[in-house]
Write an enzyme that holds these catalytic residues in place. Structure first.
Site, PDB file in Angstrom:
ATOM      1  N   CYS A   1       0.813  -1.237   0.000  1.00  0.00           N
ATOM      2  CA  CYS A   1       0.000   0.000   0.000  1.00  0.00           C
ATOM      3  C   CYS A   1       0.837   1.274   0.000  1.00  0.00           C
ATOM      4  CB  CYS A   1      -0.962  -0.004   1.186  1.00  0.00           C
ATOM      5  SG  CYS A   1      -2.015  -1.442   1.210  1.00  0.00           S
TER       6      CYS A   1
ATOM      7  N   ASN B   1     -10.337  -0.159   0.877  1.00  0.00           N
ATOM      8  CA  ASN B   1      -8.883  -0.050   0.763  1.00  0.00           C
ATOM      9  C   ASN B   1      -8.438  -0.622  -0.590  1.00  0.00           C
ATOM     10  OD1 ASN B   1      -6.125  -0.390   0.925  1.00  0.00           O
ATOM     11  ND2 ASN B   1      -6.124  -1.310   2.959  1.00  0.00           N
TER      12      ASN B   1
ATOM     13  N   HIS C   1      -3.142   7.137   3.489  1.00  0.00           N
ATOM     14  CA  HIS C   1      -3.626   5.864   2.936  1.00  0.00           C
ATOM     15  C   HIS C   1      -4.986   5.540   3.542  1.00  0.00           C
ATOM     16  CE1 HIS C   1      -4.029   1.826   1.693  1.00  0.00           C
ATOM     17  NE2 HIS C   1      -3.598   1.260   2.803  1.00  0.00           N
TER      18      HIS C   1
HETATM   19  O1  UT7 Z   1      -3.443  -1.440   3.887  1.00  0.00           O
HETATM   20  C1  UT7 Z   1      -3.224  -1.999   5.169  1.00  0.00           C
HETATM   21  C2  UT7 Z   1      -4.317  -2.907   5.498  1.00  0.00           C
HETATM   22  N1  UT7 Z   1      -4.893  -3.198   6.707  1.00  0.00           N
HETATM   23  C3  UT7 Z   1      -5.254  -2.388   7.720  1.00  0.00           C
HETATM   24  O2  UT7 Z   1      -4.953  -1.238   7.809  1.00  0.00           O
HETATM   25  C4  UT7 Z   1      -6.082  -3.027   8.781  1.00  0.00           C
HETATM   26  C5  UT7 Z   1      -5.803  -2.530  10.164  1.00  0.00           C
HETATM   27  N2  UT7 Z   1      -6.731  -3.124  11.105  1.00  0.00           N
HETATM   28  C6  UT7 Z   1      -8.037  -2.787  11.150  1.00  0.00           C
HETATM   29  O3  UT7 Z   1      -8.492  -1.951  10.389  1.00  0.00           O
HETATM   30  C7  UT7 Z   1      -8.908  -3.419  12.210  1.00  0.00           C
HETATM   31  O4  UT7 Z   1      -8.103  -4.176  13.094  1.00  0.00           O
HETATM   32  C8  UT7 Z   1     -10.017  -4.329  11.609  1.00  0.00           C
HETATM   33  C9  UT7 Z   1     -11.049  -3.469  10.887  1.00  0.00           C
HETATM   34  C10 UT7 Z   1      -9.428  -5.332  10.640  1.00  0.00           C
HETATM   35  C11 UT7 Z   1     -10.733  -5.080  12.704  1.00  0.00           C
HETATM   36  O5  UT7 Z   1     -11.290  -4.181  13.644  1.00  0.00           O
HETATM   37  P1  UT7 Z   1     -11.076  -4.417  15.194  1.00  0.00           P
HETATM   38  O6  UT7 Z   1     -11.796  -3.338  15.886  1.00  0.00           O
HETATM   39  O7  UT7 Z   1      -9.595  -4.539  15.421  1.00  0.00           O
HETATM   40  O8  UT7 Z   1     -11.843  -5.764  15.414  1.00  0.00           O
HETATM   41  P2  UT7 Z   1     -11.293  -7.150  16.006  1.00  0.00           P
HETATM   42  O9  UT7 Z   1     -10.382  -7.807  15.029  1.00  0.00           O
HETATM   43  O10 UT7 Z   1     -10.809  -6.904  17.407  1.00  0.00           O
HETATM   44  O11 UT7 Z   1     -12.623  -7.971  16.088  1.00  0.00           O
HETATM   45  C12 UT7 Z   1     -13.671  -7.606  17.001  1.00  0.00           C
HETATM   46  C13 UT7 Z   1     -14.832  -8.538  16.790  1.00  0.00           C
HETATM   47  C14 UT7 Z   1     -14.442 -10.023  16.803  1.00  0.00           C
HETATM   48  O12 UT7 Z   1     -15.486 -10.737  17.442  1.00  0.00           O
HETATM   49  P3  UT7 Z   1     -15.341 -11.189  18.961  1.00  0.00           P
HETATM   50  O13 UT7 Z   1     -14.107 -12.061  19.005  1.00  0.00           O
HETATM   51  O14 UT7 Z   1     -15.170  -9.919  19.741  1.00  0.00           O
HETATM   52  O15 UT7 Z   1     -16.617 -11.909  19.217  1.00  0.00           O
HETATM   53  C15 UT7 Z   1     -14.420 -10.378  15.331  1.00  0.00           C
HETATM   54  O16 UT7 Z   1     -14.666 -11.727  15.114  1.00  0.00           O
HETATM   55  O17 UT7 Z   1     -15.425  -8.289  15.501  1.00  0.00           O
HETATM   56  C16 UT7 Z   1     -15.550  -9.525  14.812  1.00  0.00           C
HETATM   57  N3  UT7 Z   1     -15.458  -9.251  13.395  1.00  0.00           N
HETATM   58  C17 UT7 Z   1     -16.531  -8.934  12.639  1.00  0.00           C
HETATM   59  N4  UT7 Z   1     -17.830  -8.822  12.953  1.00  0.00           N
HETATM   60  C18 UT7 Z   1     -18.666  -8.478  11.964  1.00  0.00           C
HETATM   61  C19 UT7 Z   1     -14.344  -9.247  12.599  1.00  0.00           C
HETATM   62  N5  UT7 Z   1     -14.704  -8.925  11.353  1.00  0.00           N
HETATM   63  C20 UT7 Z   1     -16.044  -8.726  11.345  1.00  0.00           C
HETATM   64  C21 UT7 Z   1     -16.975  -8.388  10.361  1.00  0.00           C
HETATM   65  N6  UT7 Z   1     -18.269  -8.264  10.692  1.00  0.00           N
HETATM   66  N7  UT7 Z   1     -16.614  -8.139   9.067  1.00  0.00           N
END
Ligand code: UT7
Length: 318
Positions: A111, A274, A244
């Protein structure tokens, strides 16, 4: 003499996939995706579209806006990971389609690719080896996503943007980094059917979301501080922060740290998700179209990506 951006162009696939459409396919919701990322929909390559045609459309728009002819382009650099062929490069495919038979090659800095490509172009222009260079950032992230993994596939989109760069003095600062954290965000290549290696299927995109989030928040903060400090600027001196578009919360955190108003941190992640290295040039093209970037506008551009890489640039628009 360094470079300036002469023009930009963009191209997005015609199919728009909303969060609601994704919630019908997997266990996710519009509320979750909007609250955690700021994304409402993304464009996805479908039917007989391909990445080369998107890249060529963006390239033609940029060349036309620069009022140049294809024969004026001395070199083509594509920042991409997902060209339609493993080889030849996407840049060679673009060169063929444009009839611009000039040196053409791809770079992969994930990216951060747009800023890496700017620096590569800067070197060729500064040394007089090229006058006008076409940079195309094009990505088909939908090729890499595991469409059964809600934690990653909802984040990405496909798209392309191009710019023509020529001689100028717009870049006041440019810094690239790569810190060796290669397992936070990656996709493994397979072993094909080589009889000499254990069988390994090609994988899907894998991401340690929270670690990437923490990296982005802290590293982008440090890189912005380093740029401002080096130039002796305060956050208020920058007119637009073009970051980004990976997660609106990452952008908001940078803005809060710098105590700047929302309008200085434009976003389009809500509409495109993204699109990897294409996010920043797509946004530049939209801001130019809207008249928000003019001669003298001071931009701070900062990107991060797999590697983990970063690229940060301060530019005064010429
Ligand atoms: O170009 C570079 C690319 N990447 C990035 O910049 C990504 C950087 N990271 C992020 O943007 C965030 O970490 C995410 C958007 C990927 C995830 O957000 P988060 O607030 O860190 O969520 P999490 O991974 O802590 O997940 C929280 C909950 C989990 O459920 P439990 O374990 O709390 O029951 C996940 O299973 O959200 C759940 N979850 C979802 N729920 C609904 C994960 N993905 C989804 C989804 N829909 N799509």
């Amino acid at each position: 003499m360094g470079l300036k951006i002469l023009s930009t162009g963009r191209a997005l696939p015609k199919t728009i996939i909303s969060n609601h459409r994704l919630s019908a396919m997997m266990d996710t919701s519009d509320e979750w995706i909007v609250a955690r990322t700021g994304i409402r929909c993304r464009h996805i390559v479908s039917g007989d579209e391909d990445l080369t045609s998107l890249a060529v459309t963006a390239a033609k728009a940029a060349i036309e806006k620069a009022a140049l002819d294809v024969s004026d382009i001395d070199m083509i650099i594509c920042a991409t990971m997902s060209g339609d062929y493993v080889f030849p490069s996407l840049a060679c495919c673009v060169a063929e389609a444009l009839g611009a038979l000039r040196p053409a090659f791809d770079i992969n800095a994930a990216c951060s690719g747009f800023v890496y490509a700017l620096e590569v172009a800067n070197q060729f222009i500064s040394t007089g080896r090229a006058k006008n260079i076409l940079i195309v950032c094009a990505e088909m992230m939908s090729r890499f996503c595991d469409w059964t993994d809600r934690s990653t596939c909802v984040l990405f989109g496909d798209g392309a943007a191009a710019c023509v760069v020529g001689e100028g003095d717009a870049i006041k600062y440019l810094n690239l980094t790569a810190d060796g954290h290669t397992r936070l965000l990656y996709q493994e290549a397979g072993s094909g059917n080589s009889p000499f290696c254990p069988k390994k299927e090609p994988g899907f995109l894998k991401m340690s979301g929270q670690d990437v989030f923490k990296f982005a928040v802290s590293k982008i903060g440090q890189e912005i501080d380093r740029a401002l400090r080096t130039l002796g600027l305060s956050p208020d001196d920058i007119d637009l922060y073009i970051l980004h578009q990976a997660n609106k919360r990452i952008i908001d955190s940078a803005r809060a740290r710098l105590n700047q108003p929302e309008e200085k941190f434009p976003v389009n992640i809500d509409r495109y998700g993204n699109t990897s290295e294409a996010t920043i040039p797509i946004l530049l093209d939209e801001l130019l179209e809207a008249g928000r970037i003019k001669k003298g506008t001071k931009l701070l551009i900062s990107a991060f990506g797999a590697g983990m890489t970063t690229g940060t640039c301060v530019m005064i628009w010429e």
